[in-house]
Enzyme design. Structure first.
Site, PDB file in Angstrom:
ATOM      1  N   GLY A   1       0.772  -1.229   0.000  1.00  0.00           N
ATOM      2  CA  GLY A   1       0.000   0.000   0.000  1.00  0.00           C
ATOM      3  C   GLY A   1       0.802   1.276   0.000  1.00  0.00           C
ATOM      4  O   GLY A   1       0.225   2.353   0.166  1.00  0.00           O
ATOM      5  N   LYS A   2       2.117   1.216  -0.190  1.00  0.00           N
ATOM      6  CA  LYS A   2       2.925   2.436  -0.134  1.00  0.00           C
ATOM      7  C   LYS A   2       2.916   3.176  -1.473  1.00  0.00           C
ATOM      8  O   LYS A   2       2.309   2.732  -2.443  1.00  0.00           O
ATOM      9  CB  LYS A   2       4.345   2.078   0.297  1.00  0.00           C
ATOM     10  CG  LYS A   2       4.422   1.446   1.675  1.00  0.00           C
ATOM     11  CD  LYS A   2       3.753   2.292   2.756  1.00  0.00           C
ATOM     12  CE  LYS A   2       4.007   1.813   4.171  1.00  0.00           C
ATOM     13  NZ  LYS A   2       3.320   0.563   4.493  1.00  0.00           N
ATOM     14  N   HIS A   3       3.611   4.309  -1.538  1.00  0.00           N
ATOM     15  CA  HIS A   3       3.592   5.134  -2.748  1.00  0.00           C
ATOM     16  C   HIS A   3       4.028   4.346  -3.981  1.00  0.00           C
ATOM     17  O   HIS A   3       3.497   4.548  -5.073  1.00  0.00           O
ATOM     18  CB  HIS A   3       4.500   6.357  -2.580  1.00  0.00           C
ATOM     19  CG  HIS A   3       3.964   7.401  -1.648  1.00  0.00           C
ATOM     20  ND1 HIS A   3       3.983   7.246  -0.278  1.00  0.00           N
ATOM     21  CD2 HIS A   3       3.402   8.620  -1.882  1.00  0.00           C
ATOM     22  CE1 HIS A   3       3.462   8.332   0.287  1.00  0.00           C
ATOM     23  NE2 HIS A   3       3.101   9.170  -0.659  1.00  0.00           N
TER      24      HIS A   3
END
Length: 412
Positions: free
Chosen positions: A196-198
């Site tokens: 779910g990170k950038h």
């Protein structure tokens, strides 16, 4: 009583848990194909991970980047770099993922929790100063949701005391504090490549530093303390295998070239939502310090229960009717309320390293953390990703405004 209101069709928002909210595509497939065809999947022999490290260091303008297996591993490497003695204290935040805390304990150090600012949920120089002792070995700052901590004040405090700062940038790719990229300000910057990170490789991490000694120690730790390429190699100290595979490296290389555009989209859409919610009674939108740049891992609202009956929980329930997921409180309790800290469940029945702790260091009385409890009670965290467009944001804003109006109307 029958609810006769007209419920609009559910709003389908892009999700970072699948392709709808991610930028994975042909570029990643092309590099993955190279890896598979080469037959070399280990980063000790292949070119992908070294190329990723070089490009990431170039992007951030630092001397060294070291890839690793996860964001948790990245924080662990940051702790390893400062090499605490058993019982040394590392100041950190209670509003964070356990992956930023367990590495401290695994290295035999004591996490000492500092309170946070109610509005930003970030630690501050003042809250850190209140927790300093002669056993403080390092400070970990977490740039929560993509909003930088006040690094100018924290850096000044740390420099005066001669204490290294480890930046947890898992949620803050390309965020800036007074114009400087987070991760490049402290002794070590730690990044996550979790789903779910950038940008993502599913799991993965990267650490950066300008310190040659820190870089060597972290690279050794990734490789069980074996110095590949050096003369007369030997396992120099106790360490783990935290290597990233060539498959992850290939995906990360392609993802990295999409980072700047993805961050720009996140910021533009967040600013659009902020503008539309500016006059909503009882709602406060994210605020960065003057001169700082927030890069919106998530979009965090503050909901004033005095103006919005039921507060974040009630607003979340209203949004859920329209198919919009949100997270009241972000985490349900400060980290020090988790059993691992309350019961000191560590290595067998030893309670180590807490057996070495000062009583004050492990005093988790609620009155010591007014900001943390108030911050969690008042926030509602909205999902966010680089695939949000104007239509998504406009409908989301409309849903929030209508939900707030219903709650306020029901209380009149």
């Amino acid at each position: 009583m029958t609810d006769l209101r007209v419920v609009p069709p559910p709003l389908t928002l892009p999700s970072d848990q699948d392709a709808s909210g991610r930028t994975l595509g042909d570029e990643e497939l092309a590099l993955l194909t190279e890896v598979i065809r080469s037959g070399t999947l280990t980063s000790t022999k292949g070119p992908q991970v070294p190329a990723l490290e070089a490009r990431f260091a170039e992007l951030l303008g630092v001397r060294h980047a070291v890839a690793c297996a996860s964001g948790t591993a990245a924080v662990h490497l940051g702790v390893v770099a400062v090499d605490p003695e058993p019982g040394d204290e590392i100041i950190t935040t209670p509003i964070t993922d356990m992956g930023a805390l367990s590495p401290i304990v695994y290295q035999g150090a004591i996490p000492v929790f500092a309170d946070v600012d109610v509005e930003t949920c970030n630690v501050t120089a003042d809250t850190i100063a209140a927790r300093l002792s002669d056993r403080t070995r390092a400070i970990v700052v977490t740039h929560l949701f993509g909003n930088p901590c006040d690094m100018r004040a924290i850096e000044e405090l740390a420099r005066e005391r001669g204490i290294p700062v480890i930046e947890d940038c898992a949620q803050a790719y390309l965020a800036r504090s007074r114009g400087r990229l987070v991760g490049t300000i402290g002794a070590v910057g730690c990044f996550s490549l979790q789903q779910g990170k950038h940008i993502t490789t599913g799991e993965g991490g990267i650490v950066v530093t300008n310190d040659d000694a820190h870089a060597r120690r972290m690279r050794l730790y990734v490789n069980k303390a074996w110095p590949y390429g050096e003369a007369n190699p030997d396992h120099e100290f106790l360490a783990l295998n935290y290597r990233m595979t060539e498959l992850q490296g290939a995906v990360a290389r392609a993802q990295l070239e999409k980072l700047e555009a993805g961050v720009a989209q996140r910021v533009a859409m967040a600013e659009r939502l902020t503008a539309q919610l500016a006059d909503v009674d009882g709602i406060s939108t994210p605020r960065a310090l003057d001169g700082d740049a927030h890069t919106y891992w998530k979009y965090c609202l503050r909901v004033d229960e005095r103006r919005v009956p039921g507060g974040p929980q009630a607003l979340a329930a209203e949004l859920r009717v329209g198919g919009i997921a949100s997270a009241p409180r972000y985490i349900q309790k400060p980290a020090f309320r988790c059993r691992v800290f309350v019961e000191q469940n560590t290595f067998g029945r030893s309670r180590f390293p807490f057996t070495l702790a000062r009583p004050e260091a492990v005093d988790y009385a609620e009155e010591r953390f007014p900001g943390s409890f108030d911050a969690l009670a008042g926030i509602l965290v909205l999902s966010w990703n680089e695939r949000y467009g104007e239509e998504h944001v406009d409908r989301l804003a409309e849903a929030i405004m209508e939900s707030v109006a219903r709650l306020q109307g029901g209380a009149s």
